[in-house]
Motif scaffolding. Structure first.
Motif, short mmCIF file in Angstrom:
data_model
loop_
_atom_site.label_atom_id
_atom_site.label_comp_id
_atom_site.label_asym_id
_atom_site.label_seq_id
_atom_site.Cartn_x
_atom_site.Cartn_y
_atom_site.Cartn_z
N THR A 97 0.76 -1.13 -0.02
CA THR A 97 -0.05 -0.07 -0.13
C THR A 97 0.70 1.45 -0.06
O THR A 97 0.13 2.41 0.20
N ALA A 98 2.14 1.09 -0.26
CA ALA A 98 2.86 2.41 0.00
C ALA A 98 3.00 3.03 0.99
O ALA A 98 2.94 4.34 1.11
N GLN A 155 -9.06 -6.22 -8.76
CA GLN A 155 -8.98 -6.88 -9.92
C GLN A 155 -10.39 -6.84 -10.62
O GLN A 155 -10.58 -7.25 -11.67
N ALA A 156 -11.26 -6.27 -10.04
CA ALA A 156 -12.77 -6.14 -10.35
C ALA A 156 -12.82 -5.05 -11.80
O ALA A 156 -13.51 -5.54 -12.60
N ASP A 157 -12.23 -4.25 -11.59
CA ASP A 157 -12.59 -3.12 -12.61
C ASP A 157 -11.21 -2.19 -12.61
O ASP A 157 -11.63 -0.87 -12.77
N GLY A 161 0.23 -6.60 -11.67
CA GLY A 161 -1.04 -7.40 -11.22
C GLY A 161 -1.90 -7.16 -10.01
O GLY A 161 -2.79 -7.64 -9.47
N PHE A 162 -1.36 -6.10 -9.39
CA PHE A 162 -2.06 -5.17 -8.46
C PHE A 162 -2.94 -4.22 -8.98
O PHE A 162 -2.61 -2.98 -8.78
N GLY A 163 -4.22 -4.61 -9.10
CA GLY A 163 -5.21 -3.54 -9.63
C GLY A 163 -4.81 -3.16 -11.24
O GLY A 163 -4.72 -2.24 -11.52
N LYS A 164 -4.37 -4.28 -11.79
CA LYS A 164 -3.95 -4.14 -13.31
C LYS A 164 -4.40 -5.09 -14.13
O LYS A 164 -4.33 -6.16 -13.59
N GLY A 189 -6.90 0.28 -5.63
CA GLY A 189 -7.73 -0.61 -4.89
C GLY A 189 -7.02 -1.27 -3.58
O GLY A 189 -5.99 -0.80 -3.26
N GLU A 190 -7.83 -2.32 -3.15
CA GLU A 190 -7.30 -3.25 -2.30
C GLU A 190 -7.54 -4.74 -2.61
O GLU A 190 -8.06 -4.87 -3.59
N PRO A 191 -6.77 -5.62 -1.84
CA PRO A 191 -6.70 -7.05 -2.53
C PRO A 191 -7.87 -7.69 -2.88
O PRO A 191 -8.15 -8.49 -3.61
#
Length: 371
Positions: free
Chosen positions: A213-214, A245-247, A285-288, A239-241
């Motif tokens: 989350t930086a 990956q929803a949108d 892969g994190f929100g991408k 977003g968060e885990p």
């Protein structure tokens, strides 16, 4: 031709901006290094004044692509030869070319390997394999013997859809492992987004805090990390885990992330953090979605602008299976190596992996070819 990182210029917080501002006070300009070369060819073009070193190392870039955009718009990209870059671009060039200082005690003349140990029952790749402290400790020792420079210990799965874990449970899982490995003289990183876990792990000997989350996921995490004295990895995640990956969506993926890191580094600068402690991870892969991941892999060199080392985590990730034959995580070694070497070609200084022995061998050949 590699520059010694011990004598590197350490950027000040005033340098922590991934863009310059045009005369209109609104348009932002970003520089993306292009025409990358390695080895003897890179040395020759640098000596001829036809290229500049990327991050002070053995990779050269022959020109840059300027990306100019107004707020909320995508960047308009224009190739520029080095002689066309001046004025406000000078500061951006300084960030791209300056040698990296030592980070977490390491000279960054060659890329580092960070080995992953998840002390969890549910991580996407190795969940349950090392859920006990004894198994996790043994795996950490094994990865170090295979050539890992850093052992990254995680106690909470952050795969898409994963449920949160309490800080108390995370501490129970990770701290005995951190302590045992640190007592053996290994460089240990704690992969966490919780301030209490950061504090407990550093107290047990962790030298690096690696936060997806930086340092925004816990109100106390930024001050805790700064106060700890540990090296810090800031990762980008949209977003968060559970829902990332929803949108996921971006106006201009690389430029959006450069803005994000500009903001995070400025916030830490206000807390007085030493810039030499920071590394940046674009968060593949994190929100991408796959197009976002692939574009970032093509433009990783742009993140050198901040003067911080860049960390890349692509090991066994789902995009590899989607782009290949839908292989499960443990059958994605070849794709992981291919993506990791692509990162090395873009100047990445730290590669986070599950398969250390294979990565060590791949790195050795990559280094030999680039001499």
């Amino acid at each position: 031709m590699t520059t010694e990182t011990t004598d590197a210029r350490v950027p000040s917080p005033a340098d922590w901006r991934g863009f310059s501002v045009a005369a209109d006070g609104v348009t932002r300009r970003y520089l993306l290094p292009r025409g990358l070369l390695r080895g003897a060819a890179a040395e020759r073009v640098i000596e001829a004044g036809a290229a500049l070193p990327l991050a002070g190392g053995a990779i050269a870039f022959c020109f840059a692509e300027a990306a100019d955009r107004k707020p909320g718009a995508a960047g308009i990209r224009t190739p520029l030869w080095l002689g066309e870059l001046a004025g406000p671009d000078r500061g951006l060039l300084d960030g791209l070319t300056a040698a990296r200082p030592r980070w977490a005690g390491f000279d960054l003349a060659k890329p580092l390997i960070m080995g992953v140990v998840n002390v969890t029952p549910d991580s996407f790749s190795d969940g349950g394999d090392f859920a006990s402290a004894a198994d996790a400790i043994a795996q950490g020792i094994r990865l170090a013997e295979q050539g890992a420079d850093i052992i990254d210990i995680g106690g909470e799965s952050t795969r898409p859809g994963a449920a949160a874990v309490s800080a108390e449970e995370e501490i129970r899982r990770t701290v005995p492992v951190v302590r045992a490995l640190a007592e053996r003289g290994l460089c240990v990183s704690i992969d966490t987004r919780h301030a209490a876990v950061m504090e407990a792990a550093v107290g047990a000997g962790a030298r690096i805090i690696n936060d997806i989350t930086a340092l925004t996921g816990d109100p106390a995490s930024a001050e805790t990390a700064v106060r700890s004295g540990a090296a810090i990895v800031l990762m980008h995640m949209q977003g968060e885990p559970r829902t990332m990956q929803a949108d996921p969506h971006y106006v201009d993926t690389t430029l959006d992330l450069l803005d994000y890191f500009t903001d995070r580094l400025a916030a830490l600068g206000k807390l007085g953090v030493d810039p030499a402690r920071i590394a940046l991870d674009p968060g593949i892969g994190f929100g991408k979605k796959d197009p976002h991941n692939l574009l970032l892999l093509q433009e990783l060199a742009a993140f050198q602008v901040f003067g911080c080392p860049v960390l890349l985590g692509v090991s066994r990730k789902s995009f590899i299976g989607r782009l290949s034959r839908k292989e499960p995580p443990k059958d994605r070694l070849a794709g992981s190596l291919a993506a990791g070497l692509a990162g090395f070609d873009q100047g990445v200084q730290i590669l986070r992996v599950h398969d250390v022995a294979e990565t060590y061998q791949a790195r050795a050949i990559w280094l030999a070819v680039g001499r």
